[in-house]
Design a protein around this motif. Structure first.
Motif: not given
Length: 196
Positions: A115-122, A129-131, A151-153
């Motif tokens: 879960e700490d290795h999930m990310f979004v990249e705009v 990285y996910a909180i 959560r992705f801030e």
């Protein structure tokens, strides 16, 4: 089910009203949920939540449990409302979907910390990285959970880029589950509506 930007007791339907609404509107809600679901590789599914999905979840829990008293309604709101995006982020339910019980047990042990290795990249911006699991820890020394809340801030520049049509990747850089995918345009259009 009318979106109001905030879920309150008064903005929810009575059990009777929801029962009538549900018959006519469940297919549209399921289509909305499917639109906001992104598969990452074969075994990860990220359901990006929205006011619609969270309202539906609360109404379903009230219906299933036949809750109509104020305390019970408020408990359901308190449990699920924090999963609703609030203008500068995307929130989601991360599911590790291994149908075979033995494979699931083995893989959940190999994927501690996923879960700490999930990310979004705009597009044009750094990875976010996910909180994860802000409400409670969902793993131990032996295994991770099959469900996590993430959560992705996003900063204002990222929000503006998404609203202007920038592409977005969803990814995972866990050693045992390296994967990334480009979020489909129609899904991204729905996610852009979450941002201010």
């Amino acid at each position: 089910m009318q979106n109001t930007g905030k879920i309150t007791r008064d903005s929810l339907m009575t059990l009777e009203a929801y029962s009538k609404y549900r018959k006519d509107n469940k297919p549209a809600i399921m289509a909305h949920r499917k639109l906001r679901s992104v598969r990452l590789g074969e075994f990860i599914n990220l359901q990006f939540e929205s006011e619609t999905t969270i309202r539906y979840q609360i109404q379903e829990m009230l219906r299933i449990e036949k809750v109509f008293e104020e305390d019970g309604i408020l408990q359901e709101i308190e449990a699920y409302a924090p999963l609703m995006p609030d203008g500068s982020n995307w929130k989601g339910t991360l599911m590790l979907e291994y149908p075979d019980v033995n494979e699931r047990k083995r893989e959940l042990a190999r994927l501690i910390g996923v879960e700490d290795h999930m990310f979004v990249e705009v597009e044009g911006h750094a990875r976010v990285y996910a909180i994860a699991d802000e409400d409670m820890d969902r793993e131990n020394d032996e295994k991770t959970s099959a469900v996590h809340f993430v959560r992705f801030e996003l900063d204002p520049a990222m929000c503006a880029a998404v609203k202007a049509g920038a592409g977005v990747k969803l990814g995972c850089d866990h050693t045992n589950y390296p994967a990334h995918t480009t979020i489909a345009a129609e899904t991204l259009a729905s996610l852009a509506s979450d941002l201010r």
